[in-house]
Scaffold this motif. Structure first.
Motif, mmCIF file in Angstrom:
data_model
loop_
_atom_site.group_PDB
_atom_site.id
_atom_site.type_symbol
_atom_site.label_atom_id
_atom_site.label_comp_id
_atom_site.label_asym_id
_atom_site.label_seq_id
_atom_site.Cartn_x
_atom_site.Cartn_y
_atom_site.Cartn_z
ATOM 1 N N GLU A 83 -2.526 -5.099 -15.202
ATOM 2 C CA GLU A 83 -2.849 -6.254 -14.455
ATOM 3 C C GLU A 83 -1.435 -7.332 -14.323
ATOM 4 N N GLN A 84 -0.716 -7.206 -15.656
ATOM 5 C CA GLN A 84 0.646 -8.499 -15.406
ATOM 6 C C GLN A 84 1.583 -7.419 -15.306
ATOM 7 N N ARG A 86 1.627 -5.696 -12.850
ATOM 8 C CA ARG A 86 1.775 -5.052 -11.071
ATOM 9 C C ARG A 86 1.982 -7.306 -11.006
ATOM 10 N N SER A 87 2.011 -7.404 -11.675
ATOM 11 C CA SER A 87 1.910 -9.302 -11.100
ATOM 12 C C SER A 87 3.259 -9.956 -11.338
ATOM 13 N N CYS A 88 4.296 -8.832 -11.771
ATOM 14 C CA CYS A 88 5.550 -9.164 -11.878
ATOM 15 C C CYS A 88 6.456 -8.555 -10.300
ATOM 16 N N ARG A 89 5.518 -8.443 -9.617
ATOM 17 C CA ARG A 89 6.647 -7.610 -8.193
ATOM 18 C C ARG A 89 6.805 -8.812 -7.771
#
Length: 214
Positions: A83-84, A86-89
């Motif tokens: 989850e984290q 992916r949030s770095c995109r």
């Protein structure tokens, strides 16, 4: 010898094509990384502390952007890690995709006297989160796995203390993944042969001096 020189390219690498044994995608890649890291940790070669990757976009190529995610005591296959990640995109590139994910951590090598030393990135493990064609790769960048050091001087005791540990770990990874590793491409610093590094040509008692490229 207690300080290791690190080659800018791998001395040897091993590749696993996981297309027939695991599903593609980020969660599956992290599950694979968790299984492989457990094997490597059991052999004291890698204790994961973080993940690193870069971003690319189909049609554009690499975006020149890199991410690092600290695990903070979490398992690699903890759902919060994916989850984290992916949030770095990058917000400016909603279609950006993750490159191969490098599992960063330290491992233990043994000097000529058998004394253990901790070394960051002693082995490098990467897994592919690509939605097509899952794979994994392990590479080594130090001379402790080879018969000679980077100057070409044979160091049999160092080799004897470390090379069998790497071989045992690679064989255990084959068993864990259910597929055999394929040796990677040669570089200036060496090439994998089976589960070890190919022995260099020894002339007048010494191997090739590779320090000009370090």
């Amino acid at each position: 010898m207690s300080i290791l020189m690190r080659a800018p390219r791998e001395c040897g690498s091993w590749f696993w094509d996981l297309d027939d044994v695991t599903a593609p995608g980020l969660e599956s890649a992290l599950e694979t990384a968790a299984r492989m890291s457990a094997v490597l940790q059991a052999h004291e070669l890698l204790e994961p502390v973080s993940l690193e990757w870069s971003w690319f976009q189909v049609g554009k190529g690499g975006l020149g952007m890199h991410s690092r995610l600290d695990l903070v005591g979490r398992a690699l296959d903890d759902p919060s890690v994916a989850e984290q990640a992916r949030s770095c995109r990058p917000v400016g590139y909603p279609k950006a995709e993750m490159s191969a994910i490098l599992v960063v951590g330290a491992g233990t090598w043994l000097d000529a006297g058998g004394k253990p030393h901790r070394e960051s990135r002693l082995v490098e493990l990467s897994v592919s989160p690509d939605p097509v064609g899952p794979s994994a790769e392990l590479s080594v960048h130090h001379d402790v796995w080879g018969l000679c050091d980077f100057r070409g001087v044979p160091h049999l005791a160092v080799h004897t203390h470390n090379a069998p540990r790497l071989e045992a770990a690679l064989r255990a990874l084959d068993d864990a993944l259910g597929v055999a590793a394929e040796p990677g491409e040669p570089t200036y610093f060496g090439v994998a042969e089976g589960y070890s590094l190919k022995t260099p040509d020894i002339i007048d008692g010494v191997g090739p001096d590779l320090t000009d490229h370090l």
